[in-house]
Design an enzyme around this catalytic site. Sequence first.
Site, mmCIF file in Angstrom:
data_model
loop_
_atom_site.group_PDB
_atom_site.id
_atom_site.type_symbol
_atom_site.label_atom_id
_atom_site.label_comp_id
_atom_site.label_asym_id
_atom_site.label_seq_id
_atom_site.Cartn_x
_atom_site.Cartn_y
_atom_site.Cartn_z
ATOM 1 C CB SER A 1 -0.948 0.052 1.260
ATOM 2 O OG SER A 1 -1.511 1.195 1.280
ATOM 3 C CE1 TYR B 1 -3.066 -0.106 4.686
ATOM 4 C CE2 TYR B 1 -4.069 -2.077 5.504
ATOM 5 C CZ TYR B 1 -3.588 -1.155 4.361
ATOM 6 O OH TYR B 1 -3.802 -1.554 3.265
#
Lengths: 247, 435
Positions: A139, A152
């Site tokens: 990501s 995250y």
Amino acid sequence: MTARILVLGATSAIAQAYARRRAAEGCGFILVGRREDRLASIAADLGARGASSVEVQVTDLAAVDKIEEAARALQARFGSPDEAVIAYGTLPDQAAAELNLSEAHAVIDTNFTSAALWTLALLKDRPAGRPFTLVGIGSVAGDRGRASNFIYGSAKAGFDRFLEGLAQKYDGTPTRVIRVKPGFVDTPMTAGIKKGGPLWATPDQVAADMQRAVAKGRRVVYTPWFWWVIMMTIRHLPWFVFKRLKV
Amino acid sequence: MLDVSSWGRLRQVPHEVARPAFLDEARVLMRSQRNPVLCYGLGRSYGDVCLNENGRLIVTDMLDRLVSFDRQTGVVRAEAGVSLDHLLRTVVPHGWFMPVVPGTKFVTLGGAVANDVHGKNHETAGTLGAHLRALGLARSSGEVLTLTRDENPELFAATIGGLGLTGMILWVELQLAPIRSAMIDSETIAIDDLDAFFRQADASRDWPYTVAWVDCLAKERAIGRGFFIRGRAAEAGGLTPHGAPRIGIPFDIPGGLLNGVTIGAFNAFYRKRPWALGARRLHYDPFFFPLDAVARWNRLYGPRGFFQHQSAVPMQGVTETIRKLLALTAEFAEGSFLVVLKMFGDRPSPGLLSFPMPGATLALDFPNKGESTRRLLTRMADVVLEAGGRLYPAKDATMSRAAFRAGYPAWRQLEAQRDPAIMSDFWRRVTAGAA
């Protein structure tokens, strides 16, 4: 190409979109996830689209202690695939996870620890010299530590650094390591975020970039392409500017 | 709560939106009886058949998996959220096509069934309903049913053209039509007036696909002038499916670009294109879906949105009825970007509330200018009603309760089959206060 692809986290929207594209090429699949009924419907879809074979394995990918055993079971049942895609993950509410340590633990374990251990398990017993492609879906959130999403983000960053090391190790061998870094993608994972605007991509757009990257053997893919520019900028902002950024 | 609008963009309507990624999730959502619910596909209907103000909306676009596809027989079963765009790209390379396609491929299979869509080949193929083999339906009671002509036949008939009111359509099984190529051989003929249209329609009986484009600003003797387009599947040309639209309207055009002046100028220019007349071979995409070439073209009408009138009028007095309708549009000079005139055949649909009837259909867009536009639509609806015709719910935002009930006498049977937890703004509007 009639590659056999192991998809860890086959119910992920990006994984489904990618598998569909590869199914049209006639690839075979081993789909791994927790929900047998959902995996079965994905298997039917891929079969109808031209997949040469589709097998299903029910496993809890985030169960860190069981990874070695589960990987061996996969190997025994299906042999060695030509390609493995690590597509599963979990996106928390950052504020809640900061206060609920077991949630933070789960996020880090799912997105980093288990992904890294699965990678090691898959590479461990492979016949050397046999071509293999490992695709890790990371990501852009991992590219810099930001207050809005660092639990995250750091887990993804850890996995990215891990894959980078592997890429160096396997450079020049038939084993390829491909790191995919999507930005905002319209999937169930991002259901809680307000969507719309030019920065949002569909799972199929990301899947198309992945398909191209795998065909060409590219090492790092920002998808869509403009995230490379955005993250290059954000990564290099001096602290006195970055600290004020509300991203 | 999220604001949702339909293709006509007349209103932004708040809904409690859910977007399930798998059928099991969707079934759970249907079982909740908290708040009236409605399914929403890609939002290409124009008025309020897909809206449920302050209620729950289940957006189905992620429920798009194929369940099975037999490449020998052309029988395909798919989750109802699959778009025709997606389905065609999958089946065309294997020599199969949808037996009936509407004017855009960006509709879901479920939406196509719920509106019992028709296409340019209505005279020979009828509506989509005629080609359905089975439907999977989830009701709020928790029941999951398979509907066919033999199994649950009343619910099967009620669901086709049933505007999503009988339950959530989970999957659709249909018989595709075989094709030898993705190309269409078409012929475009200039027509000077309405009589010429009917003559051409009569002379084109052996062409499966026919449609006319008509200048709605033409007055008096020129009413009905335009182009007559007819086509048939080509025997050669390859089986390459269509690609993605290359241009799109990225934002609202303030004030709207489309008004009487610009549309009049466009019509005059479009009529005179010499290169458009005659025979040519073209890909199915521009033949069936010309407007799809511009993504989000509805934004050209600006933030006030636009209305659509589409009516079906019976063979009895058809020329006069169409003439009256076109005379109204010319008188009001409100203009419309795309005016479609077409004959309907007599192939029946299994659907209870199916829109087409043997005769003709006229479809036009009108930029939303407020009261004057609504008045025009009402006057056109009166002409249709008087002629014994009806309006198309998929396009409608203004039809009166009387017009609806006169046009669809079977509506009470659909109401009897309606899932009690399902409601739409359209149904509320046309059945409110009904006994």
